[in-house]
Design a protein around this motif. Structure first.
Motif, short mmCIF file in Angstrom:
data_model
loop_
_atom_site.label_atom_id
_atom_site.label_comp_id
_atom_site.label_asym_id
_atom_site.label_seq_id
_atom_site.Cartn_x
_atom_site.Cartn_y
_atom_site.Cartn_z
N ILE A 8 38.36 -22.21 14.05
CA ILE A 8 38.67 -23.65 13.96
C ILE A 8 37.45 -24.43 14.43
O ILE A 8 36.99 -24.26 15.56
CB ILE A 8 39.91 -24.00 14.79
N VAL A 85 45.78 -26.08 19.70
CA VAL A 85 46.32 -26.36 18.37
C VAL A 85 45.56 -27.54 17.77
O VAL A 85 45.45 -28.59 18.39
CB VAL A 85 47.82 -26.73 18.45
N THR A 93 42.28 -27.34 9.12
CA THR A 93 43.02 -26.40 9.97
C THR A 93 44.09 -27.11 10.80
O THR A 93 44.55 -26.57 11.81
CB THR A 93 42.05 -25.61 10.87
N LYS A 96 46.95 -25.36 12.82
CA LYS A 96 46.55 -23.98 13.14
C LYS A 96 46.15 -23.93 14.61
O LYS A 96 45.77 -24.94 15.20
CB LYS A 96 45.37 -23.53 12.27
N TYR A 97 46.19 -22.75 15.16
CA TYR A 97 45.84 -22.63 16.57
C TYR A 97 45.08 -21.35 16.84
O TYR A 97 45.08 -20.42 16.03
CB TYR A 97 47.08 -22.71 17.47
N GLU A 98 44.43 -21.34 17.98
CA GLU A 98 43.73 -20.16 18.50
C GLU A 98 44.30 -19.86 19.88
O GLU A 98 44.62 -20.79 20.64
CB GLU A 98 42.23 -20.42 18.65
#
Length: 182
Positions: A8, A85, A93, A96-98
């Protein structure tokens, strides 16, 4: 210091070079010059710290403009699953999350830019979590999404029935009902 961008854009993992010997260890936890070499120019204005026990989930929070915050987060003692997020509406993105495990052992840090929701789940008792921010807190600019949102379906690394959640976090909106200010 190794700085790596995640999948991201803008979200970075920082791994300090750790020097160890019989006395213990030493590392630079922050270097404005090394960040500038990586084209990261942030004027941090405040350091925050919390101590939490296993099962505590502090999530998912952000500050909107004019008090939006970039955060540089790390764990001094213990372990967490840290989550960012992407809440930037125009981002490819968005939503989307990491996740990353941050611990006293790995000494990794997570650079979370403005426009992200952020939270963490504590995996060990007496975990000390520290972060630098580039803007001051403002209650009026506080926003967030419920930690157990079914659309995001984040694996926090702890069973949901063991999660310790603040009253404030339990009533945050779901991601689908939340209007991103970013």
């Amino acid at each position: 210091m190794k700085i790596t961008e995640t999948s991201i854009k803008g979200l970075m993992v920082i791994e300090p070079k750790i020097f160890t010997d019989s006395r213990g260890y030493f590392f630079e936890s922050y270097s404005k010059a090394k960040f500038a070499e990586a084209s990261i120019n942030i004027d941090f204005v405040q350091d925050n710290q919390s101590c939490s026990n296993r099962g505590t989930v502090r999530a998912l929070h952000a500050q909107s403009a004019p008090h939006a915050q970039t955060k540089l987060v790390r764990v001094i003692q213990g372990r967490v699953i840290d989550v960012a997020v992407d809440a930037r509406k125009d981002s490819p993105t968005f939503g989307k999350y990491e996740t990353i495990e941050l611990s006293a052992e790995n000494q990794k840090q997570f650079l979370i830019p403005q426009g992200f929701l952020h939270g963490f789940a504590v995996l060990e008792d007496n975990t000390i979590f520290a972060y630098k921010v580039d803007n001051y807190y403002s209650k009026e600019c506080e926003t967030g999404v419920r930690w157990n949102d079914p659309t995001l379906a984040i694996d926090w690394g702890i069973p949901a029935n063991e999660a310790i959640i603040s009253d404030k976090d339990q009533i945050l909106p779901l991601f689908a009902d939340w209007v991103s200010p970013f």
